[in-house]
Design an enzyme around this catalytic site. Structure first.
Site, PDB file in Angstrom:
ATOM      1  N   THR A 144       0.800  -1.167  -0.088  1.00  0.00           N
ATOM      2  CA  THR A 144      -0.180  -0.093  -0.158  1.00  0.00           C
ATOM      3  C   THR A 144       0.895   1.222   0.095  1.00  0.00           C
ATOM      4  OG1 THR A 144      -1.805   1.084   1.136  1.00  0.00           O
ATOM      5  CG2 THR A 144      -0.470  -0.241   2.476  1.00  0.00           C
ATOM      6  N   LYS A 183       3.577   1.263  -3.857  1.00  0.00           N
ATOM      7  CA  LYS A 183       2.788   0.493  -4.885  1.00  0.00           C
ATOM      8  C   LYS A 183       3.685   0.661  -6.301  1.00  0.00           C
ATOM      9  CE  LYS A 183      -1.962   0.505  -3.539  1.00  0.00           C
ATOM     10  NZ  LYS A 183      -3.208   0.746  -3.803  1.00  0.00           N
ATOM     11  N   ASP A 209      -6.375  -4.251  -7.218  1.00  0.00           N
ATOM     12  CA  ASP A 209      -7.323  -2.790  -6.899  1.00  0.00           C
ATOM     13  C   ASP A 209      -8.487  -2.734  -7.516  1.00  0.00           C
ATOM     14  OD1 ASP A 209      -6.076  -1.921  -4.493  1.00  0.00           O
ATOM     15  OD2 ASP A 209      -4.593  -0.575  -5.528  1.00  0.00           O
ATOM     16  N   GLY A 216      -4.618   9.026  -9.781  1.00  0.00           N
ATOM     17  CA  GLY A 216      -3.574   8.383  -9.164  1.00  0.00           C
ATOM     18  C   GLY A 216      -3.762   6.908  -9.458  1.00  0.00           C
ATOM     19  N   PRO A 233      -4.998  19.004 -14.779  1.00  0.00           N
ATOM     20  CA  PRO A 233      -5.181  18.451 -16.072  1.00  0.00           C
ATOM     21  C   PRO A 233      -4.259  17.724 -17.002  1.00  0.00           C
ATOM     22  CG  PRO A 233      -5.714  20.855 -15.892  1.00  0.00           C
ATOM     23  CD  PRO A 233      -5.004  20.489 -14.615  1.00  0.00           C
ATOM     24  N   TYR A 238     -13.582   4.032   2.307  1.00  0.00           N
ATOM     25  CA  TYR A 238     -14.089   3.247   3.374  1.00  0.00           C
ATOM     26  C   TYR A 238     -13.976   3.642   4.640  1.00  0.00           C
ATOM     27  CZ  TYR A 238      -9.665   0.850   3.650  1.00  0.00           C
ATOM     28  OH  TYR A 238      -8.461   0.492   3.846  1.00  0.00           O
TER      29      TYR A 238
HETATM   30  P1  NAP Z   1      -3.315   8.553  -5.196  1.00  0.00           P
HETATM   31  O1  NAP Z   1      -2.186   7.642  -6.046  1.00  0.00           O
HETATM   32  O2  NAP Z   1      -2.338   9.321  -4.080  1.00  0.00           O
HETATM   33  O3  NAP Z   1      -4.343   9.504  -6.061  1.00  0.00           O
HETATM   34  C1  NAP Z   1      -4.930  10.310  -5.502  1.00  0.00           C
HETATM   35  C2  NAP Z   1      -5.553  11.183  -6.528  1.00  0.00           C
HETATM   36  O4  NAP Z   1      -6.740  11.950  -5.841  1.00  0.00           O
HETATM   37  C3  NAP Z   1      -4.639  12.047  -7.185  1.00  0.00           C
HETATM   38  O5  NAP Z   1      -5.195  12.009  -8.735  1.00  0.00           O
HETATM   39  C4  NAP Z   1      -4.689  13.463  -6.517  1.00  0.00           C
HETATM   40  O6  NAP Z   1      -4.261  14.347  -7.265  1.00  0.00           O
HETATM   41  C5  NAP Z   1      -6.024  13.247  -6.520  1.00  0.00           C
HETATM   42  N1  NAP Z   1      -6.359  14.157  -5.136  1.00  0.00           N
HETATM   43  C6  NAP Z   1      -5.836  14.330  -3.907  1.00  0.00           C
HETATM   44  N2  NAP Z   1      -6.398  15.057  -3.036  1.00  0.00           N
HETATM   45  C7  NAP Z   1      -7.337  15.755  -3.857  1.00  0.00           C
HETATM   46  C8  NAP Z   1      -8.122  16.864  -3.655  1.00  0.00           C
HETATM   47  N3  NAP Z   1      -8.188  17.511  -2.462  1.00  0.00           N
HETATM   48  N4  NAP Z   1      -8.954  17.170  -4.589  1.00  0.00           N
HETATM   49  C9  NAP Z   1      -8.893  16.648  -5.609  1.00  0.00           C
HETATM   50  N5  NAP Z   1      -8.062  15.617  -6.093  1.00  0.00           N
HETATM   51  C10 NAP Z   1      -7.340  15.082  -5.366  1.00  0.00           C
HETATM   52  O7  NAP Z   1      -3.914   7.655  -4.242  1.00  0.00           O
HETATM   53  P2  NAP Z   1      -4.520   6.198  -4.568  1.00  0.00           P
HETATM   54  O8  NAP Z   1      -3.545   5.046  -4.024  1.00  0.00           O
HETATM   55  O9  NAP Z   1      -5.023   6.258  -5.887  1.00  0.00           O
HETATM   56  O10 NAP Z   1      -6.199   6.081  -3.842  1.00  0.00           O
HETATM   57  C11 NAP Z   1      -7.124   7.039  -3.740  1.00  0.00           C
HETATM   58  C12 NAP Z   1      -7.999   6.435  -3.123  1.00  0.00           C
HETATM   59  O11 NAP Z   1      -8.493   5.237  -3.120  1.00  0.00           O
HETATM   60  C13 NAP Z   1      -7.658   6.770  -1.589  1.00  0.00           C
HETATM   61  O12 NAP Z   1      -7.898   7.884  -1.060  1.00  0.00           O
HETATM   62  C14 NAP Z   1      -8.412   5.707  -0.790  1.00  0.00           C
HETATM   63  O13 NAP Z   1      -9.312   6.053  -0.081  1.00  0.00           O
HETATM   64  C15 NAP Z   1      -8.967   4.624  -1.940  1.00  0.00           C
HETATM   65  N6  NAP Z   1      -8.378   3.527  -1.898  1.00  0.00           N
HETATM   66  C16 NAP Z   1      -9.518   2.443  -1.564  1.00  0.00           C
HETATM   67  C17 NAP Z   1      -9.017   1.244  -1.522  1.00  0.00           C
HETATM   68  C18 NAP Z   1     -10.071   0.385  -1.105  1.00  0.00           C
HETATM   69  O14 NAP Z   1      -9.767  -0.996  -1.236  1.00  0.00           O
HETATM   70  N7  NAP Z   1     -11.583   0.534  -1.242  1.00  0.00           N
HETATM   71  C19 NAP Z   1      -7.770   0.858  -1.879  1.00  0.00           C
HETATM   72  C20 NAP Z   1      -6.927   1.882  -1.963  1.00  0.00           C
HETATM   73  C21 NAP Z   1      -7.291   3.184  -2.281  1.00  0.00           C
HETATM   74  P3  NAP Z   1      -2.780  15.015  -7.355  1.00  0.00           P
HETATM   75  O15 NAP Z   1      -2.120  13.952  -8.398  1.00  0.00           O
HETATM   76  O16 NAP Z   1      -2.955  16.263  -7.948  1.00  0.00           O
HETATM   77  O17 NAP Z   1      -2.431  14.777  -5.934  1.00  0.00           O
END
Ligand code: NAP
Length: 502
Positions: free
Chosen positions: A289, A293, A329, A354, A378, A438
């Site tokens: 995590t 990753k 994922d 992300g 963007p 979650y």
């Molecule tokens: P990540 O790689 O950090 O990506 C997060 C994305 O959200 C990036 O595009 C980021 O933009 C954007 N972002 C962050 N803060 C923001 C804000 N205040 N306003 C608008 N956009 C914002 O994280 P990830 O690993 O993809 O995880 C994303 C979410 O998925 C996590 O928050 C988590 O809750 C969820 N998740 C769920 C599970 C599950 O099993 N249910 C598993 C993993 C993750 P920037 O690039 O500009 O920062």
């Protein structure tokens, strides 16, 4: 060693009543208990507690270890060495068969003082709160002076390599208890229990220091007393990691299938240190995590093509010493969406660009859906849209668009900012909203969607599906999804109950 028990419950509370209650409760779970007399508020409280202990029969047949560690050795006792020894003497009279005396006291106290304690068995201890000492042999020889019954070395370990060094030193003799301290070393403390003379301390109730695992968790989550040399080891690596629900979910699944395996949380700051520990700790697979990753890819021997295209791996299977990487994922989202809409030809909006957004976008594109990406940067949205043959979309356009599903892959709305939503009501023009978050289980986004009569899917569904897919890869068995779901929902409910109302 102290006893035949593998676990010693540590009772460390400031008042007599709580100490009595915790001792009684601890003795229902294990018959080896350390009494941290130094935690009691002062000499009068220690005397009162020991008077009670002497009168009650609750400790009969149990192994009781009295500790009255002075401040100079990292404890809380502020009295002199003679009063410390006097308390330990009273503890032995009250039924404690062991006492712990730190080297700081034993090395300066007169031999006749130690003689007073001859009816108890001495555990000579040394603590290193800053770092692991270079010369462990010298530490052990200092502790061996005056022939104690056993010795204990507790030291801060800032890497798994250091924790392994301390544990292997202890394995050479059966009267040495090694305690690698700190959160990074926490899995090593649990894994030491696989050895024949494995022994671990666990707070009787709540943990008192980072990386400690309570007695209840040791027994009910990690099944610590059942660990042995053939137990398979799995885990999750990340930073931070203490909040992870994966240990509860995977261990519940192992327990229900009566599989001799354990799943541990690894706080990993240095990926190289973890990778170097896979073989010596005999780790068979792990979840990955944030923030590892993407970084884990360079340590893999084999990477699944979809995970490679996504550029992120959340699952590693160790096969004959080789690391195989996958991404599960997207599995949960794909399965949940598939159950509700026909993916081929559908139009799905993904919020964020992300790791999770990438996984979902690639999987949906492969399933024949048209993906639209809306991200605050963007340039990131354009890049993801380009590689998945989708469309990047500014937020200002959303009010006029319709989607089969909207997937939130940003952390907006996650605890503690649960009042926030990545979109407003009028922007939700779709049949289905999927939130990957979650914590909380029902986010503000999902509430807004429900109010508009839109079907919703909470992130916990994705969490369980990605975990079940990992579990199946590791065990080659069908995952007990209901058991995993129950464990996760129970943990989330507990968390929500403990959270102060907003
Ligand atoms: P990540 O790689 O950090 O990506 C997060 C994305 O959200 C990036 O595009 C980021 O933009 C954007 N972002 C962050 N803060 C923001 C804000 N205040 N306003 C608008 N956009 C914002 O994280 P990830 O690993 O993809 O995880 C994303 C979410 O998925 C996590 O928050 C988590 O809750 C969820 N998740 C769920 C599970 C599950 O099993 N249910 C598993 C993993 C993750 P920037 O690039 O500009 O920062």
């Amino acid at each position: 060693m102290l006893s035949t028990d593998k676990l010693c419950a540590v009772v460390a509370v400031p008042d007599v009543k709580s100490m009595q209650v915790q001792v009684v409760r601890a003795l229902r779970k294990t018959s080896t208990v350390e009494l941290r007399l130094d935690w009691l508020a002062g000499d009068a409280e220690i005397t009162e507690f020991l008077l009670w202990l002497g009168k009650t029969s609750i400790g009969k047949g149990a192994t009781l270890l009295a500790t009255c560690r002075r401040r100079t050795a990292g404890g809380k006792y502020e009295g002199s060495i003679p009063t410390q020894i006097a308390h330990l003497e009273r503890a032995i009279e009250a039924g404690c068969n062991w006492y712990d005396l730190e080297v700081e006291s034993s090395s300066v106290c007169r031999p006749e003082l130690l003689h007073i304690l001859r009816r108890g068995r001495r555990l000579a201890s040394a603590h290193f709160f800053d770092k692991l000492p270079g010369n462990l042999k010298a530490v052990a020889s200092a502790l061996d002076r005056n022939r104690p019954a056993a010795i204990k070395i507790a030291a801060q370990c800032d890497s798994l390599a250091e924790a392994r060094r301390l544990s292997s030193f202890a394995q050479a003799r059966n009267d040495l208890i090694a305690i690698p301290m700190g959160e990074i070393a926490a899995p090593a403390r649990i894994l030491a229990l696989r050895e024949r003379h494995g022994f671990a301390y666990a707070p009787a109730e709540a943990a008192t220091a980072p990386g400690q695992t309570s007695l209840d968790e040791m027994q009910s989550v990690y099944r610590a007393e059942k660990l042995n040399r053939s137990t398979l080891v799995y885990g999750v690596i990340g930073d931070p990691i203490s909040h992870s629900l994966s240990p509860r979910m995977h261990n519940a699944a192992f327990a229900s299938g009566r599989i001799d395996a354990v799943y541990l949380p690894f706080l990993v700051r240095d990926l190289k240190d973890f990778v170097g520990s896979i073989k010596p700790l005999r780790i068979a697979g792990f979840s990955v995590t944030i923030p590892h990753k993407e970084r884990i890819l360079k340590y893999l021997d084999v990477c699944d093509p979809l995970a490679e295209a996504i550029g992120a791996v959340n699952t590693v299977v160790v096969r004959r010493g080789k690391l195989h990487g996958y991404n599960t994922d997207y599995v949960g989202i794909l399965r949940s969406l598939e159950r509700r809409i026909r993916l081929r030809g559908s139009r799905v909006l993904i919020l964020g660009a992300g790791g999770v957004a990438r996984a979902v976008a690639f999987a949906l594109a492969e399933a024949g859906a048209a993906v639209c990406i809306c991200a605050r940067r963007p340039v990131k949205a354009n890049e993801l849209a380009r590689v998945t043959r989708g469309t990047a979309m500014p937020r200002s356009a959303l009010c006029k668009e319709f989607f089969d599903a909207i997937v939130n892959a940003t952390p907006v709305g996650m605890h503690p900012n649960s009042d926030e939503s990545p979109l407003d009501g009028p922007e939700l023009n779709c049949r289905l909203v999927f939130d990957t978050i979650y914590r909380p289980r029902i986010t503000r986004l999902l509430q807004l969607a429900t109010r508009r009569g839109i079907e919703t899917v909470p992130g916990v569904e994705m969490f369980i599906s990605q975990g079940a897919a990992q579990w199946e890869m590791w065990t080659q068995k069908r995952a007990p999804v209901k058991v995993m779901q129950r464990a996760v929902l129970l943990a989330l409910e507990h968390e929500e109950e403990k959270r102060p109302a907003r």
